[in-house]
Design an enzyme around this catalytic site. Structure first.
Site, short mmCIF file in Angstrom:
data_model
loop_
_atom_site.label_atom_id
_atom_site.label_comp_id
_atom_site.label_asym_id
_atom_site.label_seq_id
_atom_site.Cartn_x
_atom_site.Cartn_y
_atom_site.Cartn_z
N GLY A 209 54.02 115.87 56.15
CA GLY A 209 52.82 115.08 55.85
C GLY A 209 51.56 115.81 56.26
CB THR B 10 49.54 117.10 51.00
OG1 THR B 10 49.86 116.58 49.72
CG2 THR B 10 49.40 115.99 51.98
CE LYS C 188 61.61 121.73 57.36
NZ LYS C 188 61.65 120.30 57.04
N1 HSE Z 1 60.67 117.91 52.66
C1 HSE Z 1 60.52 118.10 54.06
C2 HSE Z 1 61.07 116.88 54.77
C3 HSE Z 1 59.07 118.28 54.39
O1 HSE Z 1 61.41 115.89 54.11
O2 HSE Z 1 61.21 116.92 55.97
C4 HSE Z 1 58.71 119.29 55.40
O3 HSE Z 1 59.44 120.43 55.43
#
Ligand code: HSE
Length: 438
Positions: free
Chosen positions: A311, A21, A214
């Site tokens: 996304g 994506t 993160k």
């Molecule tokens: N799986 C992650 C989320 C996507 O749901 O935020 C981006 O890191």
């Protein structure tokens, strides 16, 4: 010889590893906003090579004239490219090997890979510094929100004391939908997966690991410390029930999975867990798949970022922003804001020393004396109650009792929780959720 990483008219040549994506989104965005991007970058940005598993899949993008590699590591070494964009994913394997190969070949790297950076980010940053080549990763944290540049550049003058974020859109979507519909966790998880925001392994989302990846990166950027994923305290949202969400509403809170990095007297606190936050707070209103990051700096005060954290469009937006910086010759080095040689090892604060308030839900037998025994258990650990809530009456049967607890240390609270569990008349393990002032 002309340095291809410096601006000056020649196109910046880009090889993209991973055409899911986000990879396809990067190609589409480069094509859709070509003139704007070239104007901002000072030159064209062209994709010269790609690598993916399935050559025949239709991704809705033209690959005419683009070299194809089955192996991203070979592409990182051999492609006619100035920059390797790593969108393969995973903390090891081909993702790590291709990033290392690209750096060693003196090529710039752009990656969206938070797991890779959480585990190996400090070593990779040092490796890129040694080669004087950019390693950019805006897309790795909170997707389209420019929080990496925000911390590295815009807020660089500040001593940062706290970073608080909603860093996982899947969890935020699940918690929001549970609250709005009264449905339970498992039911809503299936919807979130269908929306395409979830990680390949959804436990990375719901067990808090993605948010912890993160947070570990943000902590390093905020405090100038080495990335220290191993010392992030991580709890997910599997145990949050519709009942807890409705009690939170009643008490004036919303439940959010937060990532929190904080400078304390005893070290750097890094924690990811569900929190009750006041309904009136800005972060409580961040709903659905949206992410948010709040940074507190000594000079600037509180700064809030909010936007889509995952996304195609948002993640491609961040990847292409990094490519523009590289094309324009302003990809700020060192990658983690502070040179690797100056990065301190983070002194981790212990969770037992964390000071906070708590929500507790107990299932108890509805008979005289149980509550007095619970109060005694709290008193024995010098833990003070703020409020108590019980609805309905069920003589000698199980009822839910909800307590909120004044600020105390986590160590004392956990001992009190253990004492409460062993009170005669308390059924099951009490459920606790931390209350966070944001
Ligand atoms: N799986 C992650 C989320 C996507 O749901 O935020 C981006 O890191």
């Amino acid at each position: 010889m002309k340095d291809p990483k410096k601006p000056g008219g020649e196109p910046l040549k880009v090889a993209v590893a991973g055409l899911g994506t986000v990879g396809a989104g990067v190609l589409k965005l480069l094509a859709a906003n070509r003139a704007t991007i070239a104007a901002r970058a000072g030159r064209e940005i062209v994709v010269t090579a790609v690598s993916a598993r399935n050559r025949d899949k239709d991704r809705g993008v033209s690959l005419d004239g683009v070299a194809w590699f089955d192996d991203p590591v070979a592409m990182a070494k051999e492609a006619d490219a100035d920059v390797i964009v790593e969108l393969v994913g995973g903390s090891n394997g081909p993702a790590k090997a291709s990033v290392e190969a690209a750096i060693d070949a003196g090529r710039a790297v752009v990656t969206a890979n938070k797991a890779l950076l959480a585990h190996h980010g400090s070593a990779l940053a040092a490796r890129a510094e040694a080669k004087a080549t950019p390693l950019a990763f805006e897309a790795a944290v909170a997707g389209g929100i420019p929080v990496v540049k925000g911390l590295k550049d815009g807020l660089a003058a500040n001593r940062i004391d706290r970073v608080v974020g909603i860093l996982n859109g899947t969890c935020n979507y699940i918690l929001t939908t549970m609250r709005e519909t009264g449905r339970d966790f498992d039911d809503v998880l299936a919807d979130a997966q269908a929306l395409g925001y979830a990680e390949a392994d959804p436990s990375f989302d719901i067990d808090g690991i993605d948010a912890a990846h993160k947070l570990a990166i943000l902590t390093s950027l905020a405090f100038g410390t080495e990335i220290d994923f191993g010392n992030v305290h991580v709890e997910g949202i599997r145990h949050i029930t519709a009942l807890d969400i409705s009690y939170a509403e009643e008490l004036g809170y919303r439940i959010k999975l937060l990532g929190i990095a904080r400078r304390t007297d005893t070290g750097i606190e890094q924690r990811v867990h569900p929190c009750m936050v006041p309904k009136a707070s800005a972060i409580a209103s961040v709903e659905g798949v949206y992410n948010a990051v709040i940074v507190e700096g000594d000079a600037v005060g509180q700064v809030a970022f909010r936007g889509r954290g995952a996304g195609e469009g948002p993640t491609a937006s961040a990847v292409v922003a990094d490519l523009i910086d590289i094309a324009a010759g302003r990809a700020s080095a060192p990658p983690l804001g502070v040179p690797a040689a100056l990065q301190a090892k983070a002194e981790p604060a212990q969770m037992a020393e964390h000071i906070g308030s708590y929500y507790v839900r107990l299932s108890v037998v509805d008979k005289p004396g149980v509550f007095a025994a619970i109060a005694t258990a709290l008193g024995a650990e010098d833990v003070s109650m703020e409020s108590v809530l019980q609805h309905g009456r069920h003589p000698d049967g199980p009822v839910a009792v909800v307590l909120t607890i004044h600020e105390t240390t986590e160590g004392a609270f956990m001992r009190a929780l253990d004492r409460m569990r062993h009170v005669d008349g308390v059924l099951d393990q009490p459920r606790a959720i931390r209350i966070e002032a944001v």
